[in-house]
Structure formats: C-alpha cells, structure tokens
Write a protein that holds these residues in place. Structure first.
Motif, short mmCIF file in Angstrom:
data_model
loop_
_atom_site.label_atom_id
_atom_site.label_comp_id
_atom_site.label_asym_id
_atom_site.label_seq_id
_atom_site.Cartn_x
_atom_site.Cartn_y
_atom_site.Cartn_z
N TRP A 226 -5.49 -17.25 -4.28
CA TRP A 226 -6.28 -18.00 -3.40
C TRP A 226 -5.34 -18.41 -2.39
O TRP A 226 -5.69 -18.73 -1.02
CB TRP A 226 -6.52 -19.19 -4.34
N ASP A 229 -4.67 -15.74 0.20
CA ASP A 229 -5.78 -15.39 1.17
C ASP A 229 -6.05 -16.51 2.19
O ASP A 229 -6.79 -16.03 3.21
CB ASP A 229 -7.15 -15.49 0.35
N ALA A 230 -5.66 -17.60 1.93
CA ALA A 230 -5.76 -18.71 3.04
C ALA A 230 -5.00 -18.22 4.41
O ALA A 230 -3.87 -17.68 4.26
CB ALA A 230 -5.48 -20.15 2.46
N LEU A 248 -4.39 -27.00 0.12
CA LEU A 248 -4.93 -25.74 -0.43
C LEU A 248 -4.81 -25.67 -1.84
O LEU A 248 -5.71 -25.33 -2.76
CB LEU A 248 -3.97 -24.55 0.02
N ALA A 252 -8.01 -25.78 -4.74
CA ALA A 252 -7.92 -24.86 -5.80
C ALA A 252 -8.40 -25.43 -6.99
O ALA A 252 -9.20 -24.92 -7.78
CB ALA A 252 -6.91 -23.97 -5.82
N ARG A 255 -12.15 -26.71 -7.47
CA ARG A 255 -13.11 -25.59 -7.40
C ARG A 255 -13.63 -25.69 -8.97
O ARG A 255 -13.30 -25.91 -9.79
CB ARG A 255 -12.31 -24.22 -7.48
N SER A 286 -16.98 -27.80 2.15
CA SER A 286 -17.14 -26.44 2.37
C SER A 286 -17.19 -26.23 4.08
O SER A 286 -16.68 -25.25 4.54
CB SER A 286 -18.60 -25.88 2.01
N ALA A 289 -13.67 -26.43 5.14
CA ALA A 289 -12.83 -25.22 4.55
C ALA A 289 -13.30 -24.15 5.22
O ALA A 289 -12.69 -22.93 4.83
CB ALA A 289 -13.00 -25.29 3.18
N ALA A 293 -11.39 -21.07 3.79
CA ALA A 293 -12.03 -20.36 2.41
C ALA A 293 -13.59 -20.11 2.39
O ALA A 293 -14.24 -21.05 1.86
CB ALA A 293 -11.54 -21.22 1.43
N ASP A 295 -16.05 -18.67 1.34
CA ASP A 295 -16.71 -18.15 0.09
C ASP A 295 -17.18 -19.61 -0.67
O ASP A 295 -18.15 -19.45 -1.31
CB ASP A 295 -15.65 -17.53 -0.84
N LEU A 296 -16.43 -20.56 -0.44
CA LEU A 296 -16.64 -22.14 -1.09
C LEU A 296 -18.08 -22.29 -0.36
O LEU A 296 -18.99 -22.86 -1.33
CB LEU A 296 -15.70 -22.95 -0.72
#
Lengths: 714, 123
Positions: A226, A229-230, A248, A252, A255, A286, A289, A293, A295-296
C-alpha cells in the motif's frame, strides 16, 4: 475516551483495552473486543497468583497488532520484578494473544495464571446510550474451549475462547498452573473467535496465531505494498513528509472490505467507532485520495451502488436512487430499534456519488466502471429531482421522515444547531442548505459529461446541462444575501434566506455553481478575519449569533472542510488563497504529530499559538486523514485533462519545494514538481511565515493566469 | 394459488430482464420451509436476464428460511437485511448476489406515497 487506551483493529473488528492489555468494560464504558458492531468480550483480565499486572510499555507494532510489556505488582512499587510478562495481540476474526512469562530468577517458580473472561454482547449503540439487553446469555465449556453466548429470538452471537497450553476452563475464565525453571519461560496462545450465527461468519480460528502466521505476514506485506504503491513525496518542509506518511498509514488502517466485495476496500469513516460504511465520508475521502489511491473510489462506488435505495421506506428514509448514510450490523439494527440496515438519512451522498464517478473517470480513464454503474448514476440523478426536492421549489432540501431515530440535519453539518440565521434562531424544515445545491449542480454537469462520453446519450446530456444552467441562475438569485455579499447558508420552508455566514460558501466554489463576480466577494469572506482563523476557515463566522469557537459545527475549523474549500479556491483561480488555507491547516498538523483531528477550535491563531483540539472519540477520522492528500493536490494544482495530468503549482510561502513522484492515473505514472522562492540559506519555516495574526485583510493577489485548467468547466 | 411469494417470483419471471440486476451474474436458491415441506425457488441471473424455476440444483448462494418470512419480504412487510441480521434465515455462499436481489423487494406498503416532487420528473 482517554488517550491511554490501546486500540488495534482489522476492518470492523477492533480491541480497545487499557495499557496492561486488560478489558474491564461496563455497559457505558467503551472498551472491549468489538466486531460487526457487537461487543464480543467485555472482560479480559490477566492475573498472576491473584494479582493484577503493571504496564511497563506498550509497543504498537502495526495497526492490527500490539505488544504489552508487564510486571506483577500494583501501584508504583514493583513487588516482584523477577518476572516479566509479554502479551502480543493481533486482531482479526476475533483476536489471537500470545502470552509469555519470563522467569528472571535463579530459582524455579510455580504460578497460577488466570484470564478472567466475560461478554455482555452489547450493541455499539447500547454502549453509547447505556441501554439494557433484552435477550438471554448462556455459557458452557465444551471441547476444551469456553463458549459465551447470547440469544434473542433467532439472533445469536457467540465468543469462543481456547488456549494452546493445558488449562482448567470454567465458565468465568481459564486457569493455568505454571512451573517455570530458572531463566526459562512459559508461553501459551489464546484464541478468541467471534461468531455470528446464520451469517456465514463461523470461523474456527482467529486470523492470527501460530497456525496462521502467514496471515500476519500478508497483512504486513499488504501495508508495505500500500505504501509502495502510493506516490512518493519530497519536500524541504519535513512536517509535510511526516503528515503525508501518517495519512497513508492511517488510511490503510481505515480501509474496510465489505463482504459483498471480497478483496476490495473502501475507507470507513473513523477509527474505531465508525469502522463502517458511510456514504458521505466514504465519498469525500475517496475524492481526497484519488491522486494517491484511486482504487478506494472504485470500491466506494461499487459498494454504495450495491446498496442504493430502490423503494420508499420511511423508517430507513430509503428512496429509489438514494445513496446510504450509514450501515450497521448490531442487535438494535437487527430488531429495527435503529434504522441502520442501512439508514439513508443524508442528502449529499447521492449527488456526490455522481461527482465521484466522474472525477474517478477523469483520473483513471476507467470507463468500464462508468458503464457498469450507469443505471445507478442515472437513478441518483433522478433522485435529486424526483425525491430530494421536498419543497417543490427546484432545490434539494431535507426533512426527516423517521421522527424517532432519524437525523434532523442530513447535511454534513449534522448537529442540531448547525444551521441558523444570523440572529441565532433556527429555521424550520425542510431546509435547503446551499452546498447541496452546489453538489446537485456539479452532479448534473458531470453526469452530462458521462452521458455524452460513455453512455452515448447526448439528449440526456443536453437535458442535464439545461437543468444545471437553470439551477445556477436561480441559485445565484435566490440564495444571494445582498447586504452581506455572500450566499445564504440555506433557504427555510418559506423561502427565506437563512443568512448566517458559514464555510459552506467554500463548497459552492468547489462545485462551480457560484457566478464569478459573486465568487470573488465570497473569497474575501473566506480569507477575511471572520471566517479565517489563521489555522483555517471556521465552520461559522465570528459575529454570527451561534458562533462558538469550540462549538461542533458553529465555529470550529474542520480540516476536511478546508481541503474542499482549497479545491474550490483553485477552481476559480485563487491559487494563493488556496495555498494559504492549505498552509494553515497543514501547519496545525505539526501539533498532532501529523494526524489532523476531526476539528480544532476556531480561536484566532494569534490568540492560542497552537490549535486546540476539539474532543472527539474517533481518531483517525477518514476525511481528516484525507485532507493533507487533497491539499497536496491543490498546492501542486493537479488536474487531469484528457490523458494528461496538468501541474500548475502554487506553494504557500515557507514551503520551498514539493515533489510528488509516480502519481498514478490514465497517463500511467507521472511526477509533479512545485517550487517557491525561499531566501537562500534559510530553512523552511512555514509557521513563522504564517505569523501570529489571522490573515486579516483579504488579498487581491491573483497570481493566476485566467487559463486555469479547470476554467473550461465553469 | 395467489400468494405473495408466488406472485413475486411470477412477476420476476415475466419481466425476464431486471435492470436492478444488470451487473449481476450468478445463481440463487431459496429453500422455503412450510410446515414439513421445503419449497425450492431457483433464480439464474445473467447480467440482469432472469430465469426462475423450482430446480433443486446447486447455487452460488442458498438462502434458507420460512415461507412465511419470505411472504413478508415479498409484500414489503419484512426488511430482508434486518431479517438477515436477526438470523431469521441462513445465507450460504456469495453474499453479493443476495444483496443485489433484496433490492427487488418492495418497501412497506404504507410508505409508498407520493410526496411533493415525486411525480415531477419521472423519466
């Protein structure tokens, strides 16, 4: 909740204990093992020879794992420091605790180790309101484990407790007869499993423990991935890096994976009490972010779409097309003593659902999801016109239909006194707050773009744009408070302007509904001393009847609110002002080790020297965690335009450099750089640049060229 | 015989395509207990296209509960999610398809009323 409580969690399962690792809850005391909104352990107390232990230190290993170092004895004088005790606890489907006792003496010792266990199976709502249980408890010892259970009609929950070392198990706990040789140790694994009968939730083991070390490794790797990837952040201002990293890691932990979308996660609202799906919070977080990220956002959209309203239900305030407010799983929800199955009493999440879908596509280019959710997005847009216009005047408004347990204020400022006239009096219902009209406008504009681009329905797009233009025209006429020079906070049921000056006008900039000339006057208010404290924009302006610098929505500064205001300032080209707001809030983060609270007091910066935290039970809070991310976006001026990422930085004075590397999106990965002049040889000093005084007179300095990348959409 | 469960499935079967299940593909079986009998309803969904039968075949998700309870859900008197939380029926398999399917049940009959703007812009 006092701060020395230790909290660890995995999704919506979490443990709150004291610094010894013990749990001694009462009905009103919020400690325990909680899962799916039910308390599965209310007592978990370790004794050695009948004595409680003393905490030496607590080691937070991960957000889901902690280690307690303990010694026997009570009070400040250690009776026997020849023993030490380590409890290593990891949460997940219950929890696993590895209990180790070390004998530091030259002689062997014999001990009686006991773990006292109980559960009240309280619903989270009962813990909050100290309510009595209506069902029956049962307990038994079977197959080498202690089973605690609760039943009310068909509703059944159970906690199973077992150990790896030989134990004498009775209905009140586990007792170990322990012999430890000199300088040797003894250890046992304790397994606590939570069970929801009939829900397909039966697990034989908690996630962690010797049988499942791979799970822990997976979770650790998951966190590492995670973070990897950021995008990476470089800045000459160290606190920005610390705050970014904190955000970050906290994101996490926040989530949450809905059972209907295994392996995917969305942001829950707050830790630990709001580890559930909230429409508004999940969407705002979301959005914040997205550059970090994305995908959120996809999971939030999917999960909310799966639960979108389809029928009229007064108790839940469900309507076709409406996006939910909050989902809960406990006993009171099950028996409809609370409406959270799910509860739909919020008016902003539905238009914001469309806003997020469009913004997501702009960043990721994922048209598949836009096609997949076409029906839901259309239903959301339909709801705005067909159901949310409760006064029949062409504006979104709200009035609860569930008079017993529904929410009175269904906008983000949901406390009872948040919406008021200048003189402090409260309007009646329905209430059409101004930011809702902005969200509706933005939803229509963005819906039009998606209709034209992806759904191939230009007629629908034209219709939406026509509606949006009409809404904008009417809004700028009906909400404008002429003598004050700002938009009214709301319209009351008689169409009167609720004339308090509030931070909501900043959201109007974000949505694009404000006319340019009116926007300019609003910016002066936002940056003026009545709203801008130096730390940020207050929820309600100084001088309003209900202004209170420590009132929840009537004077405090909310980082989340400010992050969207900064985005709004950027949208209208006020770069320096956006940077100023970002600087104020980010500088405040220093005082909270990089973790912004939900809100802090609205005292002028010059008066308190540090931001006074508003006391709340939840930390971190998702949309506060997301605020620094959105501030990074606004400072760098990141804006996706077709397959490119436009970078148009405007840093606050005091920050010389911001580099954000590997920003994901439809362009693959790109880097963004921002530089500001800093005097040579001087370290960055944001705090001193902000100065002790509130911003004072609004600046006219518009360092922007009119060709702001967003301008084309206004 | 006209009863709520029968009517619900017959109406669903007649629609053949259900837009609310547009993004769903999978199978769902209801085992409804009525006295000593168990009645089976098997629903296959392919991107919103539905096929209803009494097959007793394996499904992605199996729900088991009383027929009276299902009658209540089909009429709108019983909320399916709250009933699931109460443990009034058991769910085995993929919960996503159940979540999608429960959206087809009506709301409480007394709540279905037109408010000020309802009729304004139905497309």
């Amino acid at each position: 909740m006092s701060d020395d409580l230790v909290k660890i969690l995995d999704g919506n399962t979490f443990v709150v204990s004291d610094s010894r690792g013990d749990i001694e809850a009462s009905l009103s005391d919020p400690t325990g093992l909680f899962s799916w909104d039910t308390r599965f352990l209310s007592t978990w107390v370790l004794t050695i020879d009948g004595q409680r232990l003393n905490a030496l230190s607590v080691d937070d290993l991960q957000y889901f794992e902690t280690r307690f170092f303990l010694v026997p004895g009570t009070g400040t004088v250690y009776i026997d420091a020849k023993l030490s005790v380590i409890r290593r606890r990891a949460v997940g489907d219950g929890f696993h605790e590895q209990l180790t006792i070390l004998n530091h003496d030259d002689r062997a010792i014999d001990l009686e180790v006991r773990v006292k266990v109980d559960s009240d199976f309280a619903d989270l709502f009962e813990v909050k309101d100290a309510l009595k249980k209506k069902g029956e408890y049962h307990r038994r010892v079977e197959d080498g484990r202690l089973v605690l259970g609760y039943r009310r009609e068909t509703f059944s929950r159970a906690t199973w407790i077992s150990a790896s070392a030989p134990a004498e198990i009775d209905e009140g706990g586990l007792t170990f007869t322990v012999h430890i040789e000199p300088h040797d140790e003894w250890t046992t694994d304790l397994h606590v499993v939570t069970a929801m009968m009939g829900m397909g939730q039966e697990k034989q083991r908690p996630k962690h423990g010797p049988h499942a070390t791979s799970t822990r490794v997976d979770m650790e790797r998951g966190l590492e991935r995670w973070l990897a990837d950021a995008p990476r952040l470089e800045s000459d201002w160290g606190w920005l890096r610390i705050t970014y990293e904190r955000s970050l890691v906290d994101l996490a932990a926040l989530r949450f994976s809905p059972r209907s979308l295994p392996g995917q996660s969305l942001p829950a609202a707050g830790l630990p009490w709001f580890m559930t799906m909230f429409g508004r919070d999940s969407i705002f977080t979301s959005l914040q972010a997205l550059p970090f990220a994305p995908d959120l956002a996809a999971t939030s959209l999917r999960a909310l779409a799966q639960r979108q309203g389809t029928r009229v239900d007064d108790f839940r305030e469900e309507e076709p097309g409406r996006i939910l407010h909050e989902m809960r799983f406990g006993e009171m929800t099950a028996f409809e003593e609370r409406p959270h199955s799910p509860y739909y009493g919020c008016v902003d999440a539905t238009p914001l659902f469309v806003v997020l879908l469009d913004e997501y596509e702009r960043w990721t280019g994922d048209r598949g999801l836009v096609r997949e959710l076409e029906g839901e997005a259309r239903a959301a847009l339909h709801w705005v016109d067909a159901y949310a216009d409760r006064m029949g005047n062409g504006y979104i408004s709200y009035q609860r239909r569930n008079e017993q347990t529904g929410l009175e204020n269904q906008c983000w400022k949901d406390s009872w006194d948040s919406i008021s006239f200048h003189d402090g009096s409260l309007p009646g219902f329905p209430r059409a707050t101004c930011e809702l009209q902005g969200y509706a406008y933005d939803a229509k504009m963005r819906g039009a773009r998606l209709a034209r681009l992806v759904w191939k329905d230009p007629e629908f797009a034209d219709e939406l744009e026509k509606q949006a233009a009409d809404l904008k025209r009417r809004f700028n006429r009906d909400f404008w408070v002429e003598d004050g020079g700002y938009y009214a906070l709301a319209l009351d049921p008689d169409g009167r302007r609720v004339d308090a000056l509030a931070s909501n006008i900043g959201h109007l900039l974000w949505s694009g509904i404000a006319e340019r000339a009116k926007a300019r006057v609003c910016v002066e208010h936002l940056m003026g001393p009545r709203l801008f404290s130096g730390w940020g924009v207050r929820t309600l302006a100084e001088g309003e009847g209900r202004y209170n610098p420590i009132g929840y929505h009537v004077g405090t500064v909310w980082p989340f609110d400010n992050s969207f205001i900064a985005w709004g300032l950027r949208r209208y080209g006020y770069k320096a002002e956006a940077a100023r707001v970002a600087a104020g809030v980010l500088d405040a983060a220093r005082f909270f080790q990089g973790r912004l609270p939900e809100a802090f007091a609205g005292y002028p910066r010059g008066q308190t020297k540090y931001p006074v935290q508003y006391p709340t039970s939840c930390s971190p809070q998702a949309w506060s965690t997301g605020a620094p991310l959105l501030f990074l976006r606004t400072m760098l001026g990141l804006e996706p335009v077709s397959d490119h990422l436009i970078v148009d930085p405007a840093l606050p004075r005091g920050i010389g450099l911001i580099q954000l590397l590997d920003i994901p999106g439809r362009w693959g990965r790109v880097d963004a750089f921002g530089r500001e002049r800093v005097e040579a040889g001087k370290a960055p000093r944001l705090g001193s640049e902000l100065g002790p005084q509130p911003y004072g007179k609004p600046r006219r300095r518009r360092s922007t060229s009119p060709s702001s990348t967003r301008a084309s959409r206004d | 015989m006209a009863d709520a469960t029968q009517e619900f499935f017959e109406a669903l079967s007649a629609r053949r395509h259900e837009p609310l299940l547009r993004s769903v593909s999978g199978t769902l079986r209801f085992d409804l207990e009525d006295g000593g009998r168990v009645e089976h309803w098997f629903v296959g969904v392919t991107q919103g296209d539905v096929a209803v039968s009494h097959r007793r075949a394996a499904a992605d998700c199996v729900l088991r509960g009383s027929r009276a309870l299902f009658d209540g859900m089909a009429r709108g008197d019983v909320n399916a999610i709250a009933a699931a939380l109460r443990g009034e029926f058991t769910i085995q398999g993929d919960p996503a398809i159940v979540l999608a399917f429960q959206r087809l049940f009506p709301g409480p009959p007394s709540d279905e009323r037109l408010t000020a703007g309802y009729a304004r812009s139905r497309r």
